[in-house]
Motif scaffolding. Structure first.
Motif, PDB file in Angstrom:
ATOM      1  N   GLY A 211      22.835   9.392  78.704  1.00  0.00           N
ATOM      2  CA  GLY A 211      24.126   9.199  78.050  1.00  0.00           C
ATOM      3  C   GLY A 211      24.935   8.197  78.847  1.00  0.00           C
ATOM      4  O   GLY A 211      24.593   7.882  79.986  1.00  0.00           O
ATOM      5  N   VAL A 212      25.991   7.687  78.222  1.00  0.00           N
ATOM      6  CA  VAL A 212      26.883   6.756  78.904  1.00  0.00           C
ATOM      7  C   VAL A 212      28.247   7.425  78.972  1.00  0.00           C
ATOM      8  O   VAL A 212      28.739   7.930  77.975  1.00  0.00           O
ATOM      9  N   GLY A 215      31.604   3.967  77.500  1.00  0.00           N
ATOM     10  CA  GLY A 215      30.883   2.874  76.860  1.00  0.00           C
ATOM     11  C   GLY A 215      31.451   1.508  77.182  1.00  0.00           C
ATOM     12  O   GLY A 215      30.719   0.562  77.470  1.00  0.00           O
ATOM     13  N   PHE A 218      30.774   0.461  80.731  1.00  0.00           N
ATOM     14  CA  PHE A 218      29.350   0.127  80.847  1.00  0.00           C
ATOM     15  C   PHE A 218      29.118  -1.318  80.390  1.00  0.00           C
ATOM     16  O   PHE A 218      28.456  -2.108  81.063  1.00  0.00           O
ATOM     17  N   MET A 219      29.699  -1.668  79.239  1.00  0.00           N
ATOM     18  CA  MET A 219      29.519  -3.021  78.706  1.00  0.00           C
ATOM     19  C   MET A 219      30.139  -4.071  79.631  1.00  0.00           C
ATOM     20  O   MET A 219      29.555  -5.126  79.873  1.00  0.00           O
ATOM     21  N   ALA A 252      24.163  12.110  73.974  1.00  0.00           N
ATOM     22  CA  ALA A 252      23.230  11.026  73.649  1.00  0.00           C
ATOM     23  C   ALA A 252      23.938   9.924  72.872  1.00  0.00           C
ATOM     24  O   ALA A 252      23.661   8.750  73.029  1.00  0.00           O
ATOM     25  N   GLY A 253      24.891  10.302  72.030  1.00  0.00           N
ATOM     26  CA  GLY A 253      25.625   9.310  71.242  1.00  0.00           C
ATOM     27  C   GLY A 253      24.762   8.747  70.131  1.00  0.00           C
ATOM     28  O   GLY A 253      23.591   9.111  69.978  1.00  0.00           O
ATOM     29  N   ARG A 254      25.351   7.837  69.350  1.00  0.00           N
ATOM     30  CA  ARG A 254      24.593   7.262  68.238  1.00  0.00           C
ATOM     31  C   ARG A 254      23.721   6.135  68.742  1.00  0.00           C
ATOM     32  O   ARG A 254      24.194   5.196  69.373  1.00  0.00           O
ATOM     33  N   GLU A 256      22.189   3.653  67.289  1.00  0.00           N
ATOM     34  CA  GLU A 256      22.434   2.290  66.818  1.00  0.00           C
ATOM     35  C   GLU A 256      23.656   1.686  67.515  1.00  0.00           C
ATOM     36  O   GLU A 256      23.745   0.482  67.680  1.00  0.00           O
ATOM     37  N   VAL A 257      24.582   2.535  67.920  1.00  0.00           N
ATOM     38  CA  VAL A 257      25.767   2.039  68.623  1.00  0.00           C
ATOM     39  C   VAL A 257      25.383   1.595  70.035  1.00  0.00           C
ATOM     40  O   VAL A 257      25.794   0.528  70.499  1.00  0.00           O
ATOM     41  N   PHE A 258      24.567   2.394  70.695  1.00  0.00           N
ATOM     42  CA  PHE A 258      24.123   2.003  72.039  1.00  0.00           C
ATOM     43  C   PHE A 258      23.300   0.718  71.971  1.00  0.00           C
ATOM     44  O   PHE A 258      23.420  -0.167  72.820  1.00  0.00           O
ATOM     45  N   ALA A 260      23.661  -1.678  69.818  1.00  0.00           N
ATOM     46  CA  ALA A 260      24.609  -2.784  69.636  1.00  0.00           C
ATOM     47  C   ALA A 260      25.254  -3.138  70.978  1.00  0.00           C
ATOM     48  O   ALA A 260      25.365  -4.319  71.333  1.00  0.00           O
ATOM     49  N   ALA A 261      25.644  -2.114  71.726  1.00  0.00           N
ATOM     50  CA  ALA A 261      26.295  -2.348  73.024  1.00  0.00           C
ATOM     51  C   ALA A 261      25.362  -3.126  73.954  1.00  0.00           C
ATOM     52  O   ALA A 261      25.798  -4.036  74.659  1.00  0.00           O
ATOM     53  N   LYS A 263      22.889  -5.168  73.057  1.00  0.00           N
ATOM     54  CA  LYS A 263      22.786  -6.545  72.561  1.00  0.00           C
ATOM     55  C   LYS A 263      23.997  -7.357  72.984  1.00  0.00           C
ATOM     56  O   LYS A 263      23.890  -8.513  73.375  1.00  0.00           O
ATOM     57  N   GLN A 264      25.185  -6.745  72.870  1.00  0.00           N
ATOM     58  CA  GLN A 264      26.416  -7.484  73.140  1.00  0.00           C
ATOM     59  C   GLN A 264      26.671  -7.695  74.628  1.00  0.00           C
ATOM     60  O   GLN A 264      27.494  -8.526  74.991  1.00  0.00           O
TER      61      GLN A 264
ATOM     62  N   GLN B 117      31.965   7.300  72.538  1.00  0.00           N
ATOM     63  CA  GLN B 117      31.707   6.653  73.823  1.00  0.00           C
ATOM     64  C   GLN B 117      32.076   5.169  73.859  1.00  0.00           C
ATOM     65  O   GLN B 117      32.428   4.645  74.898  1.00  0.00           O
ATOM     66  N   PHE B 118      31.985   4.505  72.711  1.00  0.00           N
ATOM     67  CA  PHE B 118      32.179   3.056  72.714  1.00  0.00           C
ATOM     68  C   PHE B 118      33.418   2.579  71.954  1.00  0.00           C
ATOM     69  O   PHE B 118      33.695   1.399  71.931  1.00  0.00           O
ATOM     70  N   TYR B 139      24.958  -3.053  63.611  1.00  0.00           N
ATOM     71  CA  TYR B 139      26.209  -2.568  64.189  1.00  0.00           C
ATOM     72  C   TYR B 139      26.670  -3.464  65.339  1.00  0.00           C
ATOM     73  O   TYR B 139      25.853  -4.071  66.023  1.00  0.00           O
ATOM     74  N   ILE B 141      29.966  -3.426  68.530  1.00  0.00           N
ATOM     75  CA  ILE B 141      31.164  -2.847  69.117  1.00  0.00           C
ATOM     76  C   ILE B 141      32.288  -3.874  68.943  1.00  0.00           C
ATOM     77  O   ILE B 141      32.073  -5.065  69.178  1.00  0.00           O
TER      78      ILE B 141
END
Lengths: 438, 217
Positions: A211-212, A215, A218-219, A252-254, A256-258, A260-261, A263-264, B117-118, B139, B141
């Motif tokens: 998990g993060v 978020g 982290f990014m 764990a979170g979603r 697909e969101v992690f 994306a994070a 990738k970005q 979280q994000f 998706y 952020i």
């Protein structure tokens, strides 16, 4: 800030034991046998001597300063130990002990964190497998591994980190620092990225996190970090996410969101443990490349195809050999070979042929994938010459028996990573290619 | 925070679709032409202005999935059909109806939500009723710039269709990217919105238009 956590000069082992079956003994022994050059203070209320070292009854009895305490006492005693550390002015603690949040004892963990905050103590763990900084000869963990390398491994699973460490040793490439994060009560992925982005012995950061915590932080840390970061984060399925909950109580979170994070912020995401190791190994030694011209040179037709399929299904196009390449190679490739991409040198391939092909084409390609699919003598020396041409070179070696074992060992000693299957090598190429886009 | 969100929060309700649309327009997000009608006469007048065929939906501040409760009537071709539908829909909700032209185009999913979280996340992909089945959604952020929005669009399967596929003419991808950047700004400035569903959003040869909007607070 965490300098003395990972590079301590004086360390106390709290819960040091004379009983070889106990972790309190194993950890102390590994610190001693790992060749730690700083001061070691075993702590145990029974006093006496362990492994020839004087045992102190409490850290408060130790006459000198202590940078780091490694804690291996039962969970219920940890708050008192933390109070002692605070009074003694110890600023770093690795709590190996389990029985906190992961066992339903949230309150006990919070109490420990509260004491740590009060005194400004940083914590790795609890419920972890310790830390091992090979460049500092400091193994406060198990197994004892001393081979120095470039990969920093930080993991919420002790076994995942240990497996990575062992593989790196087996490959003869080693690692820089191993950090078992456990419940991540304090030191987390953001601290790890920030610290190891500045650590001169680390070239790549490999993370297994469930998990993060924050978020956005982290990014931010990942974007700032100039070194490649490879992350394996499980809990991709609903059932997996539930298992994460009971393992380290992480969210764990979603997925697909992690994703994306990552990738970005230029984080390389590994899909499984094998990839976490392969990518970390690749990024420690190979340079990412731009462009789409990957030339595959193989002695095995089948292996070449396996690599092509992996590249193409990951949106990396495999270009067709043009007339220019064909005319330059027509005298190098054996008459029964295949002059396209992959270039199939067939079972008659020699290491010299690979080198000739690379010399003739390197100005026309962005990266080479060399597949040695037979017992090809001198593959290592030829590959070292190919690397000198300045292009990214990824190597797969398989089906080569004793010659393979010898040549692979040699390549690793040259700092050329070798992968055991064409697919894994191709995946590495995909990761190297993507990272340069990020 | 936008005044519409402020008001909805104060009144402990969700914004209605007309409110959502107004807010989208304030952020330069193009919405399909529409009228709100409270009476039969208003409905008839609206449909004539917009031109048949039209779509009629209930207006509700309860954040419901309108189609799940039969609150959407598609392809209304005449005044008679319109009056029948008006009667049916006003029995479901007393807040009136929204009337919009019936269009056909490439159905897109555009959405956003707050992640624990994000924080803010925007989403883009294949739209329509089966969005959860196709799962062709990418998706990011927030905040995102246009370049990131373009990368996000290119990750999806529907991008191939938007680039021109069989009888579908190539669409203006830049406009879709701008929509996503504007949505990202809306999300950043209004974190009180937990979830935004703009499904479907239609890609037509003349541009991209939101055809349905639902905000969850």
């Amino acid at each position: 800030m965490l300098e003395k956590m990972f590079y301590p000069e004086a360390v106390a082992v709290i819960g040091a034991s004379a009983d070889p079956r106990k972790l309190g003994h194993v950890v102390l022994k590994n610190i001693v046998e790992g060749g730690f050059k700083g001061k070691i203070y075993p702590i145990n209320p029974k006093g006496g001597e362990i492994l020839g070292l004087k045992v102190y009854k409490s850290v408060l009895e130790v006459p000198d300063e202590i940078d780091l305490a490694v804690i291996i006492v039962p969970a219920k005693f940890v708050p008192d130990v933390m109070e002692d550390l605070g009074k003694k002015g110890v600023k770093n603690a690795v709590i190996i002990t389990g029985g906190f949040r992961e066992a339903g004892n949230e309150e006990l963990e919070e109490k420990v964190v509260e004491i740590a905050r009060k005194y400004g103590i940083r914590i790795v763990g609890p419920n972890c497998q310790g830390i091992n900084n090979t460049h500092h000869n400091f193994c406060a963990s198990w197994p004892l591994i001393t081979m120095k390398g470039k990969i920093a491994i930080a993991s919420q699973s002790g076994t995942v980190a240990a497996a990575m460490a062992e593989w790196s040793q087996r490959d003869g490439i080693g690692f820089s620092t191993f950090v078992s994060l456990g419940n991540k009560a304090d030191v987390d992925e953001v601290d790890i990225i920030n610290f190891f982005s500045e650590d001169e012995n680390t070239e790549v950061i490999a993370l297994y996190i469930e998990g993060v915590r924050d978020g956005r932080k982290f990014m931010e840390a990942a974007k700032k970090c100039k070194k490649p970061i490879v992350v394996l984060k499980p809990g991709v399925t609903e059932r997996g996410a539930k298992a994460v909950q009971s393992h380290t109580k992480s969210m764990a979170g979603r997925n697909e969101v992690f994703d994306a994070a990552c990738k970005q912020s230029g984080v390389i995401r590994a899909e499984n443990l094998e990839e976490l190791y392969d990518f970390a190994k690749a990024f420690a030694y190979l340079k990412p490349f731009k462009g789409d011209r990957i030339l595959i040179v193989t002695s095995s037709g089948g292996s070449g195809i396996l690599a092509v399929d992996v590249l193409e299904s990951n949106s990396v196009k495999v270009f067709e050999a043009d007339e220019e390449i064909k005319s330059r190679l027509k005298d190098i490739v054996p008459p029964h070979g295949i002059l396209d991409n992959p270039i199939d040198l067939t079972g008659d391939a020699t290491a010299e042929m690979y080198l000739e092909v690379a010399k003739a084409t390197h100005d026309l390609v962005d990266a080479f994938l060399l597949i040695f699919g037979d017992p090809i003598e001198n593959a290592a020396d030829a590959t070292a010459e190919i690397v000198k041409l300045g292009k990214t070179v990824v190597v797969a070696f398989l089906g080569g028996g004793d010659v393979e074992r010898r040549e692979v060992e040699k390549m690793h000693s040259y700092g050329i990573p070798v992968f055991p299957t064409p697919e894994r090598a191709a995946k590495v190429l995909v990761a190297l290619r993507r990272w340069s886009d990020a | 925070m936008h005044e519409i969100i402020e008001r909805a929060l104060k009144e402990k309700r969700y914004p209605t679709e007309p409110e959502c649309r107004k807010m989208l327009e304030d952020y330069n997000i193009p919405v399909l032409d529409y009228r709100v009608a409270k009476s039969e006469e208003e409905a008839v007048e609206a449909a004539e202005e917009l031109g048949y065929p039209v779509v009629m939906k209930i207006v509700s501040s309860k954040g419901v999935h309108k189609s799940d409760i039969g609150g959407v009537v598609l392809d209304i071709k005449s005044k008679d059909e319109l009056i029948n539908s008006f009667k049916k829909l006003t029995s479901l909700s007393s807040e009136g109806v929204l009337i919009s032209p019936m269009v056909r185009g490439i159905e897109l999913f555009v959405g956003a939500f707050q992640d624990e979280q994000f924080g803010g996340v925007v989403a883009f992909g294949t739209g329509g009723k089966f969005v959860e089945v196709y799962k062709d959604v990418s998706y990011r952020i927030t905040p995102i710039d246009k370049e990131e929005a373009l990368r996000m669009i290119k990750e999806t399967k529907v991008y191939r269709i938007l680039s021109g596929y069989r009888d579908e003419k190539p669409r203006d991808i830049e406009k879709i990217a701008e929509l996503l950047v504007n949505l990202s700004r809306l999300v950043e400035e209004n974190p009180e919105i937990k979830e935004i569903d703009l499904n479907p959003t239609f890609s037509l040869p003349e541009g991209v238009f939101v055809a349905d909007a639902r905000f969850i607070l």
